[in-house]
Motif scaffolding. Structure first.
Motif, PDB file in Angstrom:
ATOM      1  N   PHE A  48      -4.441  -0.109 -16.085  1.00 16.28           N
ATOM      2  CA  PHE A  48      -3.655   1.120 -16.027  1.00 16.28           C
ATOM      3  C   PHE A  48      -2.504   0.997 -15.044  1.00 16.28           C
ATOM      4  CE2 PHE A  48      -2.614   5.199 -14.144  1.00 16.28           C
ATOM      5  CZ  PHE A  48      -2.321   5.952 -15.271  1.00 16.28           C
ATOM      6  N   ASN A  49      -2.758   0.410 -13.870  1.00 21.08           N
ATOM      7  CA  ASN A  49      -1.703   0.282 -12.865  1.00 21.08           C
ATOM      8  C   ASN A  49      -0.568  -0.602 -13.361  1.00 21.08           C
ATOM      9  OD1 ASN A  49      -3.162   1.896 -11.143  1.00 21.08           O
ATOM     10  ND2 ASN A  49      -3.993   0.223  -9.938  1.00 21.08           N
ATOM     11  N   LEU A  50      -0.907  -1.660 -14.083  1.00 18.51           N
ATOM     12  CA  LEU A  50       0.131  -2.526 -14.636  1.00 18.51           C
ATOM     13  C   LEU A  50       0.935  -1.782 -15.698  1.00 18.51           C
ATOM     14  CD1 LEU A  50       1.515  -5.257 -14.904  1.00 18.51           C
ATOM     15  CD2 LEU A  50      -0.337  -5.976 -16.447  1.00 18.51           C
ATOM     16  N   LEU A  51       0.244  -1.066 -16.577  1.00 14.96           N
ATOM     17  CA  LEU A  51       0.939  -0.300 -17.604  1.00 14.96           C
ATOM     18  C   LEU A  51       1.803   0.793 -16.983  1.00 14.96           C
ATOM     19  CD1 LEU A  51       1.452   0.331 -20.583  1.00 14.96           C
ATOM     20  CD2 LEU A  51      -0.618   1.753 -20.561  1.00 14.96           C
ATOM     21  N   ALA A  52       1.278   1.476 -15.949  1.00 12.06           N
ATOM     22  CA  ALA A  52       2.036   2.540 -15.284  1.00 12.06           C
ATOM     23  C   ALA A  52       3.312   1.990 -14.650  1.00 12.06           C
ATOM     24  CB  ALA A  52       1.178   3.224 -14.229  1.00 12.06           C
ATOM     25  N   ALA A  53       3.254   0.758 -14.142  1.00 10.58           N
ATOM     26  CA  ALA A  53       4.456   0.138 -13.571  1.00 10.58           C
ATOM     27  C   ALA A  53       5.529  -0.022 -14.638  1.00 10.58           C
ATOM     28  CB  ALA A  53       4.104  -1.213 -12.953  1.00 10.58           C
ATOM     29  N   PHE A  54       5.123  -0.408 -15.835  1.00  6.47           N
ATOM     30  CA  PHE A  54       6.078  -0.524 -16.945  1.00  6.47           C
ATOM     31  C   PHE A  54       6.600   0.851 -17.371  1.00  6.47           C
ATOM     32  CE2 PHE A  54       4.073  -4.734 -18.013  1.00  6.47           C
ATOM     33  CZ  PHE A  54       5.241  -5.480 -17.964  1.00  6.47           C
ATOM     34  N   LEU A  55       5.694   1.828 -17.495  1.00  7.30           N
ATOM     35  CA  LEU A  55       6.082   3.145 -17.999  1.00  7.30           C
ATOM     36  C   LEU A  55       6.997   3.882 -17.032  1.00  7.30           C
ATOM     37  CD1 LEU A  55       2.656   4.313 -19.479  1.00  7.30           C
ATOM     38  CD2 LEU A  55       4.617   3.354 -20.697  1.00  7.30           C
ATOM     39  N   ALA A  56       6.911   3.554 -15.743  1.00  3.59           N
ATOM     40  CA  ALA A  56       7.794   4.180 -14.753  1.00  3.59           C
ATOM     41  C   ALA A  56       9.205   3.614 -14.814  1.00  3.59           C
ATOM     42  CB  ALA A  56       7.219   3.989 -13.348  1.00  3.59           C
ATOM     43  N   SER A  57       9.351   2.454 -15.459  1.00  5.12           N
ATOM     44  CA  SER A  57      10.678   1.809 -15.531  1.00  5.12           C
ATOM     45  C   SER A  57      10.906   1.250 -16.931  1.00  5.12           C
ATOM     46  CB  SER A  57      10.789   0.690 -14.497  1.00  5.12           C
ATOM     47  OG  SER A  57      10.550   1.148 -13.195  1.00  5.12           O
ATOM     48  N   PRO A  58      10.886   2.128 -17.952  1.00  9.14           N
ATOM     49  CA  PRO A  58      11.040   1.623 -19.322  1.00  9.14           C
ATOM     50  C   PRO A  58      12.432   1.055 -19.566  1.00  9.14           C
ATOM     51  CG  PRO A  58      11.179   4.017 -19.297  1.00  9.14           C
ATOM     52  CD  PRO A  58      10.795   3.591 -17.904  1.00  9.14           C
ATOM     53  N   GLN A  59      12.473   0.050 -20.421  1.00 13.64           N
ATOM     54  CA  GLN A  59      13.724  -0.578 -20.859  1.00 13.64           C
ATOM     55  C   GLN A  59      14.525  -1.150 -19.679  1.00 13.64           C
ATOM     56  OE1 GLN A  59      14.835   3.001 -23.302  1.00 13.64           O
ATOM     57  NE2 GLN A  59      15.015   1.490 -24.957  1.00 13.64           N
ATOM     58  N   ARG A  60      13.797  -1.541 -18.633  1.00 16.04           N
ATOM     59  CA  ARG A  60      14.417  -2.206 -17.484  1.00 16.04           C
ATOM     60  C   ARG A  60      13.680  -3.510 -17.213  1.00 16.04           C
ATOM     61  NH1 ARG A  60      14.108   1.676 -12.542  1.00 16.04           N
ATOM     62  NH2 ARG A  60      14.644  -0.298 -11.530  1.00 16.04           N
ATOM     63  N   LEU A  61      14.433  -4.535 -16.862  1.00 19.38           N
ATOM     64  CA  LEU A  61      13.827  -5.819 -16.541  1.00 19.38           C
ATOM     65  C   LEU A  61      13.077  -5.716 -15.221  1.00 19.38           C
ATOM     66  CD1 LEU A  61      13.466  -8.883 -17.017  1.00 19.38           C
ATOM     67  CD2 LEU A  61      15.618  -9.217 -15.763  1.00 19.38           C
ATOM     68  N   LEU A  62      11.798  -6.099 -15.232  1.00 14.96           N
ATOM     69  CA  LEU A  62      10.978  -6.128 -14.026  1.00 14.96           C
ATOM     70  C   LEU A  62      10.531  -7.565 -13.780  1.00 14.96           C
ATOM     71  CD1 LEU A  62       8.720  -2.974 -14.591  1.00 14.96           C
ATOM     72  CD2 LEU A  62      10.710  -3.160 -13.082  1.00 14.96           C
ATOM     73  N   SER A  63      10.777  -8.055 -12.580  1.00 10.80           N
ATOM     74  CA  SER A  63      10.331  -9.397 -12.227  1.00 10.80           C
ATOM     75  C   SER A  63       8.826  -9.389 -11.990  1.00 10.80           C
ATOM     76  CB  SER A  63      11.044  -9.889 -10.965  1.00 10.80           C
ATOM     77  OG  SER A  63      10.625  -9.130  -9.839  1.00 10.80           O
ATOM     78  N   THR A 103       0.830  -1.205   0.000  1.00 13.52           N
ATOM     79  CA  THR A 103       0.000   0.000   0.000  1.00 13.52           C
ATOM     80  C   THR A 103       0.862   1.252   0.000  1.00 13.52           C
ATOM     81  OG1 THR A 103      -1.769  -1.167   1.175  1.00 13.52           O
ATOM     82  CG2 THR A 103      -1.834   1.230   1.220  1.00 13.52           C
ATOM     83  N   ARG A 104       1.944   1.236   0.780  1.00 13.61           N
ATOM     84  CA  ARG A 104       2.873   2.372   0.802  1.00 13.61           C
ATOM     85  C   ARG A 104       3.525   2.567  -0.553  1.00 13.61           C
ATOM     86  NH1 ARG A 104       7.114   1.021   3.369  1.00 13.61           N
ATOM     87  NH2 ARG A 104       7.981   3.098   3.464  1.00 13.61           N
ATOM     88  N   ALA A 105       3.948   1.450  -1.164  1.00 16.52           N
ATOM     89  CA  ALA A 105       4.592   1.546  -2.479  1.00 16.52           C
ATOM     90  C   ALA A 105       3.625   2.109  -3.511  1.00 16.52           C
ATOM     91  CB  ALA A 105       5.102   0.173  -2.917  1.00 16.52           C
ATOM     92  N   HIS A 106       2.372   1.657  -3.456  1.00 14.64           N
ATOM     93  CA  HIS A 106       1.379   2.141  -4.401  1.00 14.64           C
ATOM     94  C   HIS A 106       1.079   3.612  -4.189  1.00 14.64           C
ATOM     95  CE1 HIS A 106      -2.760   2.612  -6.060  1.00 14.64           C
ATOM     96  NE2 HIS A 106      -2.219   1.936  -7.045  1.00 14.64           N
ATOM     97  N   ALA A 107       1.020   4.040  -2.934  1.00 14.46           N
ATOM     98  CA  ALA A 107       0.766   5.458  -2.637  1.00 14.46           C
ATOM     99  C   ALA A 107       1.884   6.330  -3.184  1.00 14.46           C
ATOM    100  CB  ALA A 107       0.626   5.656  -1.129  1.00 14.46           C
ATOM    101  N   SER A 108       3.124   5.842  -3.096  1.00 15.31           N
ATOM    102  CA  SER A 108       4.263   6.593  -3.628  1.00 15.31           C
ATOM    103  C   SER A 108       4.168   6.720  -5.140  1.00 15.31           C
ATOM    104  CB  SER A 108       5.567   5.889  -3.234  1.00 15.31           C
ATOM    105  OG  SER A 108       6.680   6.542  -3.801  1.00 15.31           O
ATOM    106  N   ILE A 109       3.802   5.621  -5.803  1.00 10.63           N
ATOM    107  CA  ILE A 109       3.647   5.645  -7.257  1.00 10.63           C
ATOM    108  C   ILE A 109       2.504   6.574  -7.662  1.00 10.63           C
ATOM    109  CG2 ILE A 109       2.995   4.247  -9.266  1.00 10.63           C
ATOM    110  CD1 ILE A 109       4.448   1.895  -7.852  1.00 10.63           C
ATOM    111  N   ALA A 110       1.391   6.507  -6.906  1.00 14.97           N
ATOM    112  CA  ALA A 110       0.248   7.378  -7.206  1.00 14.97           C
ATOM    113  C   ALA A 110       0.630   8.846  -7.076  1.00 14.97           C
ATOM    114  CB  ALA A 110      -0.920   7.048  -6.276  1.00 14.97           C
TER     115      ALA A 110
END
Length: 244
Positions: free
Chosen positions: A173-188, A128-135
């Motif tokens: 949207f949240n899944l796409l935003a996770a990718f867009l915040a870290s483009p061209q980086r491997l995400l597990s 929840t904290r991580a999501h709030a930071s991203i939001a």
């Protein structure tokens, strides 16, 4: 700042379960760990508790007298982002998936150990904290643009290179935003679950591949946009422009 093993002081949890034994077990154990618990035997009274005080997390029984816990979770999710943990005696995977899709954040099958419950509460707090930071970061961004696509953050919509416009669900949207915040980086898969707040449950760890397949199809991505790294995760494989 929370450590991996700590919880905010004065944390308040709402427990909705008609079993007095379960209520006592949870209230005693969480109380010993500095967590205040308000208990209800059914869904009636939830709105009143939420209106009177700050609730950090809701523990909700799957089967309540005359009520369906999943229906309650779905109604709560329409008006609140408070994390919801479902308790259930059902072990079927389909039941857990349905609950997670309707708005629950995690599932715990009865019988359970109080120690595991506390661990899951801690995990939900961290997510929840991580999501709030991203939001918070997303609130500063108007658009993402990449390879002919434009993502409007405020409207949670996407304009495709064809000019077609599609609306995204919160999960998409949240899944796409996770990718867009870290483009061209491997995400597990685990990083994607945390960053997107898709449910960090074994079921969703296996089905995040399905979520990504749905996103690819909806936005007409070819395989080069979200690249699969077999056994490790995914890469959003194009440069991203941010417009604030």
């Amino acid at each position: 700042m929370l450590s991996n093993d700590s919880l905010p002081s004065g944390m308040h949890i709402l427990l909705v379960d008609d079993d007095p034994g379960i209520q006592e077990l949870i209230a005693d154990y969480l109380g010993d760990n500095g967590i205040r618990v308000t208990g209800l035997a059914g869904g009636r009274g939830i709105d009143d508790v939420l209106s009177r005080g700050c609730i950090d997390l809701i523990i909700l029984d799957r089967k309540l007298p005359g009520e369906d816990g999943l229906h309650i979770a779905s109604k709560l999710r329409e008006v609140s982002s408070i994390p919801i943990l479902i308790l259930t005696g059902l072990r079927e995977e389909a039941d857990r998936v349905m609950g997670l899709e309707l708005g629950a954040d995690d599932y715990l099958t009865k019988p359970f150990s109080p120690r595991e419950l506390l661990a899951r509460i801690r995990a939900l707090v961290r997510r929840t904290r991580a999501h709030a930071s991203i939001a918070s970061e997303l609130s500063k961004i108007r658009y993402y643009r990449f390879s002919g696509w434009e993502i409007c953050v405020r409207l949670r919509s996407a304009t495709l290179p064809s000019g077609d416009r599609v609306c995204l669900t919160n999960a998409e949207f949240n899944l796409l935003a996770a990718f867009l915040a870290s483009p061209q980086r491997l995400l597990s898969r685990d990083q994607l679950l945390t960053k997107s707040r898709l449910r960090n449950d074994e079921v969703y760890d296996r089905s995040i591949d399905v979520q990504i397949a749905r996103l690819r199809k909806k936005l007409a991505f070819d395989a080069s946009v979200i690249r699969t790294e077999r056994g490790t995760g995914y890469i959003f494989n194009v440069p991203v422009e941010v417009a604030c």
